[in-house]
Design an enzyme around this catalytic site. Sequence first.
Site, PDB file in Angstrom:
ATOM      1  N   LYS A  33      -8.941  -1.878   5.573  1.00 20.56           N
ATOM      2  CA  LYS A  33      -9.134  -2.476   4.140  1.00 20.56           C
ATOM      3  C   LYS A  33      -8.159  -3.558   3.904  1.00 20.56           C
ATOM      4  O   LYS A  33      -8.426  -4.368   3.092  1.00 20.56           O
ATOM      5  CB  LYS A  33      -9.194  -1.336   3.127  1.00 20.56           C
ATOM      6  CG  LYS A  33     -10.347  -0.390   3.565  1.00 20.56           C
ATOM      7  CD  LYS A  33     -10.457   0.757   2.672  1.00 20.56           C
ATOM      8  CE  LYS A  33      -9.749   1.764   2.887  1.00 20.56           C
ATOM      9  NZ  LYS A  33      -9.748   3.274   2.620  1.00 20.56           N
ATOM     10  N   SER A  50      -8.343   3.420   8.710  1.00 21.45           N
ATOM     11  CA  SER A  50      -8.878   3.281   7.606  1.00 21.45           C
ATOM     12  C   SER A  50      -8.079   2.369   6.558  1.00 21.45           C
ATOM     13  O   SER A  50      -8.735   1.647   5.785  1.00 21.45           O
ATOM     14  CB  SER A  50      -9.184   4.529   6.901  1.00 21.45           C
ATOM     15  OG  SER A  50      -9.550   4.703   5.535  1.00 21.45           O
ATOM     16  N   HIS A  89       0.817  -1.296   0.062  1.00 17.93           N
ATOM     17  CA  HIS A  89      -0.070  -0.010   0.026  1.00 17.93           C
ATOM     18  C   HIS A  89       0.917   1.192  -0.087  1.00 17.93           C
ATOM     19  O   HIS A  89       1.813   1.272   0.681  1.00 17.93           O
ATOM     20  CB  HIS A  89      -0.757  -0.040   1.149  1.00 17.93           C
ATOM     21  CG  HIS A  89      -1.761   1.349   1.256  1.00 17.93           C
ATOM     22  ND1 HIS A  89      -2.984   1.269   0.642  1.00 17.93           N
ATOM     23  CD2 HIS A  89      -1.638   2.511   1.924  1.00 17.93           C
ATOM     24  CE1 HIS A  89      -3.460   2.555   0.916  1.00 17.93           C
ATOM     25  NE2 HIS A  89      -2.621   3.160   1.639  1.00 17.93           N
ATOM     26  N   ARG A 130     -15.835  12.255   7.681  1.00 18.41           N
ATOM     27  CA  ARG A 130     -14.404  12.840   7.746  1.00 18.41           C
ATOM     28  C   ARG A 130     -14.212  13.904   6.796  1.00 18.41           C
ATOM     29  O   ARG A 130     -13.557  15.027   7.145  1.00 18.41           O
ATOM     30  CB  ARG A 130     -13.497  11.858   7.760  1.00 18.41           C
ATOM     31  CG  ARG A 130     -13.035  10.974   8.807  1.00 18.41           C
ATOM     32  CD  ARG A 130     -12.350   9.852   8.725  1.00 18.41           C
ATOM     33  NE  ARG A 130     -10.666  10.009   8.301  1.00 18.41           N
ATOM     34  CZ  ARG A 130     -10.011   9.234   7.773  1.00 18.41           C
ATOM     35  NH1 ARG A 130     -10.534   8.044   7.286  1.00 18.41           N
ATOM     36  NH2 ARG A 130      -8.802   9.780   7.592  1.00 18.41           N
TER      37      ARG A 130
HETATM   38  N1  URA Z   1      -6.205   6.098   2.720  1.00 18.17           N
HETATM   39  C1  URA Z   1      -7.289   5.594   3.064  1.00 18.17           C
HETATM   40  O1  URA Z   1      -7.760   4.627   2.793  1.00 18.17           O
HETATM   41  N2  URA Z   1      -7.788   6.169   4.176  1.00 18.17           N
HETATM   42  C2  URA Z   1      -7.428   7.474   4.687  1.00 18.17           C
HETATM   43  O2  URA Z   1      -8.065   7.658   5.630  1.00 18.17           O
HETATM   44  C3  URA Z   1      -6.505   7.890   4.116  1.00 18.17           C
HETATM   45  C4  URA Z   1      -5.538   7.247   2.819  1.00 18.17           C
END
Ligand code: URA
Length: 434
Positions: A187, A183, A82, A168
């Site tokens: 994922k 966040s 990521h 947010r």
């Molecule tokens: N990427 C994400 O998936 N969430 C965030 O809050 C910031 C970057």
Amino acid sequence: MNIKKIIAKKRDCLKLEKSEVDYFIAELVAGKIPDYQITAMLMAIYINGMEPKELSHFTSAMATSGSVLDLHAIQRIKVDKHSTGGVGDKTTLIVAPMVAAAGACVAKLSGKGLAHTGGTLDKLSVFPGFRTDLSLLEFESVVSKTGLVISGQTDELVPADKILYSLRDATSTVTSLPLIASSIMSKKIAGGADAILLDVKVGSGASTRSKDQAYTLANTMIRIGKSLNRRTHAILSSMDQPLGYTVGNALEVSEAIDTLMGNGPKDVLSLSLQVGSIMLEMAGICTDRQEAIELLDTQIKTGAAMEKWAEMIEAQGGDASLLAQPEQLRRAPHQSDLKAAETGFVSRMDARVIGEAAMLAGAGRKEKNDQIDLQAGVILHKKISDPVVAGETVFTILSSDPKKLHFAATHLQTAIAVSEEPIQPPVLVIDEIF
Ligand code: URA
């Protein structure tokens, strides 16, 4: 349990228990908490932060707030990477096929670009027919067959993040470190990753502009990953200037193809090899860095990485023939060159300004639902420390719209600075954190 009491606890800097966090997320996803209470909670988290254990519970509750990909049938370690968002960062397009060709299993959920940063899904959509909206079953089927899949987040995965993120955005709490870390990590975890490599960007084009911020974000995400039994490593890499020489979807795909053909820019190749070799170690394919780099190099030299990329594109419904014609990806109806005003050495190539210019040319979105122009973008002819002569072309801007080309060109003028004295290029990989 009572939502008001949970909010009050967070307001008063008290640590939330697992049961309270679980309750908050479950009620949130069930649509039982009104927006005013969710936003109060977000602001309390923004102001007071979260303790490591509390954040780990929060991330885990988010990750399991919807479906979770079950890739257990695939015996190998599923490794994901990521990037926290960059300009010209096309490494996923290179690393994912290279690492999969070397024997690792790469199941990756990616995002679309927003504001000055690009997104892998937009880049992949240059291949006609390529689907980035695979269902969970299709996702599992592609990765089982090819060892590689890159698709978008579905509504079934981490619904809590979708709700929280939209609020947010509306409440100036996007930049909260625990909210960013949870966040991202929720994922990755819901996406079935056993091992996660985080490329945390630092510099003008990154969300974390200072090294201190980047270290804190990286360490927070590593702590979350480890607490949830995921192998998690991070690198800090420079985003003071764009990666490579292209910014924009089709342009970046062409540069990724060049790299996998052995003709890519040095910085793109170097970061890709570094990221890829760590992923191979994390996947248990290699035990040492040099061995991993050599294995990746073999995937480039033999064409195996390109073949793996083509296999993935076809498995996801796309036409991979563009991989053999990268020159087709460097065309746009309108182009204009920007020349250097001074002679000397390039001392600044501001990644953020260049990313914004690419967006103005049509390559990116100001708002989530904006349409993008896949051909649009910026080609850099110089990088930091390169000598430059007044009148020499430093940028070429591409767009399908002459008005957008003009806005982008005006914006780009502030992206470059030239010094009389030679200067050193920025260090690309600043640190590795385990
Ligand atoms: N990427 C994400 O998936 N969430 C965030 O809050 C910031 C970057």
